[in-house]
Write a protein that holds these residues in place. Structure first.
Motif, PDB file in Angstrom:
ATOM      1  N   ARG A  52       0.833  -1.193   0.000  1.00 49.59           N
ATOM      2  CA  ARG A  52       0.000   0.000   0.000  1.00 49.59           C
ATOM      3  C   ARG A  52       0.875   1.254   0.000  1.00 49.59           C
ATOM      4  N   ALA A  53       0.545   2.173  -0.882  1.00 50.87           N
ATOM      5  CA  ALA A  53       1.330   3.407  -0.993  1.00 50.87           C
ATOM      6  C   ALA A  53       1.278   4.217   0.288  1.00 50.87           C
ATOM      7  N   ALA A  54       0.107   4.228   0.957  1.00 45.90           N
ATOM      8  CA  ALA A  54      -0.046   5.019   2.185  1.00 45.90           C
ATOM      9  C   ALA A  54       0.877   4.500   3.288  1.00 45.90           C
ATOM     10  N   VAL A  55       0.993   3.178   3.413  1.00 48.44           N
ATOM     11  CA  VAL A  55       1.857   2.585   4.443  1.00 48.44           C
ATOM     12  C   VAL A  55       3.322   2.859   4.128  1.00 48.44           C
ATOM     13  N   ARG A  56       3.706   2.734   2.864  1.00 47.87           N
ATOM     14  CA  ARG A  56       5.092   3.024   2.485  1.00 47.87           C
ATOM     15  C   ARG A  56       5.414   4.493   2.743  1.00 47.87           C
ATOM     16  N   LYS A  57       4.455   5.369   2.501  1.00 53.18           N
ATOM     17  CA  LYS A  57       4.662   6.787   2.783  1.00 53.18           C
ATOM     18  C   LYS A  57       4.857   7.021   4.276  1.00 53.18           C
ATOM     19  N   ASP A  58       4.036   6.349   5.104  1.00 58.31           N
ATOM     20  CA  ASP A  58       4.179   6.483   6.557  1.00 58.31           C
ATOM     21  C   ASP A  58       5.526   5.960   7.037  1.00 58.31           C
ATOM     22  N   LEU A  59       6.001   4.869   6.426  1.00 55.23           N
ATOM     23  CA  LEU A  59       7.316   4.344   6.781  1.00 55.23           C
ATOM     24  C   LEU A  59       8.415   5.352   6.445  1.00 55.23           C
ATOM     25  N   MET A  60       8.298   6.010   5.308  1.00 59.05           N
ATOM     26  CA  MET A  60       9.278   7.014   4.912  1.00 59.05           C
ATOM     27  C   MET A  60       9.247   8.215   5.862  1.00 59.05           C
ATOM     28  N   VAL A  61       8.039   8.600   6.291  1.00 63.78           N
ATOM     29  CA  VAL A  61       7.915   9.709   7.240  1.00 63.78           C
ATOM     30  C   VAL A  61       8.616   9.359   8.546  1.00 63.78           C
ATOM     31  N   THR A  62       8.328   8.165   9.066  1.00 57.96           N
ATOM     32  CA  THR A  62       8.954   7.732  10.319  1.00 57.96           C
ATOM     33  C   THR A  62      10.464   7.618  10.169  1.00 57.96           C
ATOM     34  N   ALA A  63      10.928   7.053   9.057  1.00 59.49           N
ATOM     35  CA  ALA A  63      12.371   6.914   8.824  1.00 59.49           C
ATOM     36  C   ALA A  63      13.051   8.275   8.786  1.00 59.49           C
TER      37      ALA A  63
END
Length: 251
Positions: A52-63
């Motif tokens: 999911r693009a939304a989850v990958r985006k959230d992972l990038m934000v956290t990283a």
């Protein structure tokens, strides 16, 4: 080498045993399937979430937040720790205060960060920085104190400058201790950022985990926990590998 292989096989066996127990407890109904989805369902959900693009985006934000907080906390904490260890009077004054500050649960200060920085990037990075810097200071202080006095005496007797002493005596002697400290400080850093995301945030994987928990989406919640655990373990093993490469500096 045979010993290392045996240790690795034992670790793999323990992981498989835990996953098998998890699967059995869920599939047999010993634990309510709604409370503890099976391991296979959890990992299938994890695979779905990562697509999911939304989850990958959230992972990038956290990283991004974790790396920003880490990049700020490590040099600041290292400089402060070095200054504390190099000045005996300052060390006698500051070290008890540092231990006192380190013993206080950092989560009680999170509302203050929200009031000061609002809900956003600065609040999460600031709290990650705050959660990490004390362990970096204390670890650096310990690392500096671990440098052998005779090494410093020899370097200074040969006319080594402060810069040469720092890079040719302090750094090689301190590096193994500092790398070990980095592994620990990253755990504090990651925990601080995710806690800030769970408490008050509009994005980030911590926000997603909190949302899944509030909505009783146990598969997604457990998949998120596995995801964060995998990230933490990957970084831990990476630093451990670097640490073993620097082990010849231990004297």
């Amino acid at each position: 080498m045979p010993g290392t292989i045996a240790v690795n096989l034992a670790r793999i066996a323990i992981i498989i045993a835990v996953l098998a127990l998890w699967e059995v407890l869920s599939r047999t109904g010993i634990v309510n399937l709604r409370l503890l989805p099976s391991a296979s369902d959890t990992f299938a959900t994890l695979g779905d979430l990562l697509q999911r693009a939304a989850v990958r985006k959230d992972l990038m934000v956290t990283a991004t937040e974790v790396l920003a907080a880490f990049a700020l906390a490590v040099p600041f904490g290292a400089v402060i720790g070095f200054l504390v260890a190099e000045n005996r009077y300052f060390a006698d004054v500051a070290k008890p205060l540092l231990f006192f500050a380190f013993s206080i649960p950092k989560s009680i200060f999170l509302p203050m960060f929200i009031l000061v920085f609002g809900v956003g990037f600065a609040q999460k990075v600031g709290f990650g920085f705050f959660s990490t810097i004390f362990i970096v200071i204390m670890s650096t202080t310990t690392a500096v104190e671990s440098v052998k006095t005779e090494h410093l005496t020899v370097a200074r007797s040969y006319g080594a400058t402060r810069l040469q002493t720092a890079f040719r005596v302090y750094l090689p002697s301190m590096l193994p201790v500092l790398l070990e400290a980095l592994r620990i400080s990253m755990i504090f850093n990651l925990t601080g950022v995710i806690l800030a995301e769970m408490y008050a945030s509009r994005d980030g994987i911590g926000h997603q985990i909190a949302t899944w928990g509030e909505n009783f989406q146990m598969k997604q919640l457990l998949a998120g926990v596995v995801m964060v655990a995998a990230i933490a373990m990957t970084f831990n093993e990476l630093v451990r590998w670097v640490e073993t490469r620097c082990s010849h500096w231990r004297t």
